[in-house]
Design a protein around this motif. Structure first.
Motif, short mmCIF file in Angstrom:
data_model
loop_
_atom_site.label_atom_id
_atom_site.label_comp_id
_atom_site.label_asym_id
_atom_site.label_seq_id
_atom_site.Cartn_x
_atom_site.Cartn_y
_atom_site.Cartn_z
N VAL A 74 4.16 8.49 4.74
CA VAL A 74 4.18 7.18 4.08
C VAL A 74 5.61 6.77 3.75
O VAL A 74 5.98 5.60 3.89
CB VAL A 74 3.31 7.19 2.81
N TYR A 75 6.42 7.73 3.31
CA TYR A 75 7.81 7.43 3.00
C TYR A 75 8.56 6.93 4.24
O TYR A 75 9.33 5.96 4.18
CB TYR A 75 8.49 8.67 2.44
N ALA A 76 8.30 7.59 5.39
CA ALA A 76 8.94 7.17 6.64
C ALA A 76 8.50 5.77 7.04
O ALA A 76 9.31 4.93 7.46
CB ALA A 76 8.61 8.17 7.75
N VAL A 77 7.19 5.52 6.92
CA VAL A 77 6.67 4.18 7.26
C VAL A 77 7.30 3.13 6.35
O VAL A 77 7.66 2.03 6.79
CB VAL A 77 5.13 4.16 7.13
N ASN A 78 7.45 3.49 5.07
CA ASN A 78 8.03 2.54 4.12
C ASN A 78 9.47 2.20 4.47
O ASN A 78 9.90 1.05 4.33
CB ASN A 78 7.95 3.14 2.71
N LEU A 79 10.23 3.20 4.94
CA LEU A 79 11.60 2.94 5.37
C LEU A 79 11.64 1.96 6.54
O LEU A 79 12.48 1.05 6.58
CB LEU A 79 12.29 4.24 5.76
N VAL A 80 10.72 2.14 7.50
CA VAL A 80 10.66 1.23 8.64
C VAL A 80 10.27 -0.17 8.19
O VAL A 80 10.84 -1.17 8.64
CB VAL A 80 9.65 1.76 9.69
N LEU A 81 9.31 -0.24 7.28
CA LEU A 81 8.84 -1.54 6.81
C LEU A 81 9.94 -2.31 6.08
O LEU A 81 9.99 -3.55 6.15
CB LEU A 81 7.64 -1.37 5.88
N GLN A 82 10.81 -1.59 5.36
CA GLN A 82 11.88 -2.27 4.63
C GLN A 82 12.77 -3.07 5.58
O GLN A 82 13.21 -4.18 5.24
CB GLN A 82 12.72 -1.24 3.87
N VAL A 120 0.83 -1.21 0.00
CA VAL A 120 0.00 0.00 0.00
C VAL A 120 0.87 1.26 0.00
O VAL A 120 0.54 2.26 -0.65
CB VAL A 120 -0.94 -0.01 1.22
N ALA A 121 2.01 1.18 0.69
CA ALA A 121 2.85 2.38 0.85
C ALA A 121 3.40 2.86 -0.48
O ALA A 121 3.59 4.08 -0.68
CB ALA A 121 3.99 2.08 1.82
N VAL A 122 3.68 1.94 -1.42
CA VAL A 122 4.26 2.33 -2.71
C VAL A 122 3.33 3.28 -3.46
O VAL A 122 3.72 4.36 -3.92
CB VAL A 122 4.57 1.08 -3.56
N VAL A 156 2.53 16.20 3.70
CA VAL A 156 2.60 15.50 4.99
C VAL A 156 2.34 14.00 4.80
O VAL A 156 3.06 13.14 5.36
CB VAL A 156 1.59 16.11 5.99
N VAL A 157 1.29 13.68 4.01
CA VAL A 157 0.98 12.26 3.78
C VAL A 157 2.14 11.57 3.07
O VAL A 157 2.55 10.46 3.43
CB VAL A 157 -0.32 12.12 2.97
N ALA A 158 2.68 12.23 2.04
CA ALA A 158 3.79 11.63 1.30
C ALA A 158 4.99 11.38 2.21
O ALA A 158 5.63 10.32 2.15
CB ALA A 158 4.19 12.53 0.14
#
Length: 597
Positions: free
Chosen positions: A69-77, A35-37, A64-66
């Motif tokens: 989401v980018y920060a969450v994606n880094l954590v998820l990686q 979803v984050a992509v 803000v949303v972008a």
């Protein structure tokens, strides 16, 4: 592929039952990463378009949303990989690894442990149970990455349908990597025997038992040289296969690079011609820039999934072998409470897998109930093969074995072995507490110290036990901070272990005193002859003694002389001596040798 999906379903259910919390977290992490992509790219496009429109509120919200989401994606990686590896490692080590060893131990016979095709695959499987579990999560990661790739290309398609052609270029690295990994897998199986040989040679140099002989003989450099040859025979082809796989990977990435550059040029040109908004351009550039990482992750996960074939296929072969072997195990008849007729072999032949040499050739024998039967012959005559067949460790290629008229193949194996006892010339050295290494001969009484002491008396091993630092509670094995035993002491321990069962129908002594001196040998044979007569009265038990020392078997009721798998003479000692055949010749040679020594 059906075998793969069936295995992955099984691994998922195993993960769900044994590691439910980790499984849920891993699945949730994978879903969120997909979803984050799309969310990050869409939010960024909205922010840019809002700036162009002059809508500050929407621009700030999109930014803000972008960012979030980018920060969450880094954590998820990071977290997704950690969760996948942790879950796979726990399932592999705690669930699959014990299951593999239980399956190996559950096989009825012994011949699988002497087959190179079985050992080649089991060597891979035993070392790769965590990788087996990881194969499912790699497949799940591959699916998530493919979904990310699809989402990325769909976003590019909203800018220009021509950009969907990038999907074809993105497939090139995947297909090329699959081709390369196929070569690696094939070569690893082909070189498994050489790899196992070099491991064995390497272990010889660091083990105490072989280390003594290596140092005295000065064979260290020879062992190292042979280990190096085996290493090169195994790793040379594997290294070349890796180079081939690398070449395929390079070709795939070059193909993708051509498409990637062309796609970016197309987007820039269309935007300059007024086809699309500034947000579309930013979205296309952002997504296309991230496309390399998305494709790389997809390639890595699909390559890992494809690479799992090198452990999955041996595992599926192993499971198929186990299933076939169990299907052949049809015996359900309980053994008799006592033997009344004895054990009969009718035209029994056997050859070891992969050879044409007959280990046993058309044997017709009878072991009368209550008898002591000695089997003699030169090395390689088939003595040990015959007693292993009586224990159902091998199955006859032709012919049949009867126990009181019932085929041994129809007798329940577990219950037959519960009524059998044996000590083999290649006896086990179980490095546990001394009482347990003896008690393992009868699990029902492993904790019965009186039964253990009785077995030690039968093996003339009471003094051995009393001389240990903690008696029966002494830990064996120096590597376990215990004591080690001499070869003769290990053999006495094995003899005691074979004496644990009080009511066997079959009692096998295969070279039971090969590591003992002559006085000890005589004492033990006298004790076991007495025990054999007692068992004969109680259960009609057949006692089978295999020995290369003919002087120790003169008291047997029946002596069988084997030569190259065939029975050439039979009778008691006096009868065979009067016959003047092979037995008499060998007996005379040994008697002369001992009298002059």
């Amino acid at each position: 592929m059906n075998g793969f999906t069936s295995l992955w379903k099984e691994i998922f259910l195993l993960s769900w039952r044994s590691q439910r919390r980790l499984t849920l977290l891993t699945l949730a992490s994978l879903a969120c990463s997909v979803v984050a992509v799309a969310a990050s790219a869409l939010a960024l496009r909205e922010a840019v378009d809002a700036i162009v429109r002059g809508d500050r509120g929407a621009a700030v919200a999109g930014a803000v949303v972008a960012g979030a989401v980018y920060a969450v994606n880094l954590v998820l990686q990071d977290s997704t990989g950690l969760l996948r590896s942790t879950t796979a490692d726990r399932v592999g080590r705690l669930e699959l690894h014990p299951r593999v060893h239980r399956d190996i131990a559950s096989l009825e016979g012994l011949d699988h442990l002497e087959r190179t095709d079985f050992l080649d695959r089991v060597t891979i499987v035993r070392a790769s149970t965590s990788q087996l579990a990881a194969s499912f999560w790699n497949a799940a990661q591959a699916v998530a990455n493919v979904l990310k790739l699809v989402a990325t290309l769909l976003l590019l398609g909203t800018v220009s349908p021509w950009l969907l052609i990038l999907l074809l270029f993105a497939l090139a690295p995947v297909l090329c990597d699959h081709r390369g990994q196929g070569t690696v897998k094939r070569v690893e199986v082909e070189t498994a025997e050489a790899y196992r040989l070099q491991q064995h040679l390497a272990e010889l140099a660091v083990k105490a038992d072989s280390g003594k002989e290596i140092r005295v003989s000065g064979a260290g450099s020879e062992i190292v040289g042979r280990q190096q040859e085996a290493w090169e025979a195994a790793m040379g082809p594997r290294g070349r296969a890796q180079l081939v796989a690398g070449a395929w990977k390079l070709a795939g990435w070059l193909t993708f690079a051509v498409g990637f550059v062309g796609g970016l040029g197309l987007v820039t040109y269309r935007t300059a011609q007024g086809h699309g908004t500034a947000g579309d351009l930013v979205l296309a550039v952002t997504v296309a820039a991230g496309l390399r990482q998305t494709v790389q992750s997809t390639v890595a996960s699909t390559t890992s999934t494809a690479g799992a074939r090198r452990v999955i296929e041996p595992y599926l072969w192993f499971r198929s072998y186990v299933a076939r072997d169990r299907a052949r195990t049809t015996g359900t008849t309980p053994p008799p409470a006592a033997l009344s007729q004895g054990i009969t072999l009718e035209n029994v032949s056997y050859s070891y897998p992969g050879t044409d040499v007959m280990a046993l050739d058309s044997l017709n024998l009878r072991f009368p109930s209550g008898s002591v039967v000695a089997i003699v012959g030169e090395y390689g005559s088939g003595k040990t093969t015959l007693v292993k067949m009586l224990s159902k460790l091998y199955r006859p290629d032709t012919g049949r074995i009867l126990v009181d008229g019932v085929e041994l193949a129809d007798v329940d194996t577990e219950r037959w072995r519960a009524r059998s006892s044996a000590t083999f010339q290649d006896f086990g050295r179980f490095r546990t507490v001394f009482a347990e290494t003896v008690g393992l001969g009868d699990l029902r009484n492993i904790g019965d110290r009186e039964a253990v002491r009785s077995a030690l008396r039968d093996a003339d091993a009471e003094q051995l036990a009393d001389g240990l630092p903690a008696g029966l509670d002494t830990q064996l094995g120096r590597e376990l901070d215990g004591v080690d035993l001499s070869e003769g002491q290990w053999q006495r321990t094995a003899l005691a272990r074979a004496s644990m069962r009080p009511d066997p129908l079959l009692f096998v002594l295969d070279e039971p005193t090969a590591s003992l001196d002559a006085p000890s040998e005589q004492v033990i044979f006298e004790r076991y002859m007495t025990r054999a007569r007692t068992l004969a009265r109680q259960t009609g038990a057949v006692t089978v003694i295999v020995s290369h020392r003919f002087s120790t078997v003169t008291g047997a009721d029946l002596i069988l002389v084997l030569d190259k798998g065939r029975l050439i003479e039979s009778g008691d000692h006096d009868t065979l001596m009067r016959l003047g055949g092979r037995y008499a010749e060998l007996y005379g040679i040994q008697a002369t040798a001992y009298s002059t020594s």
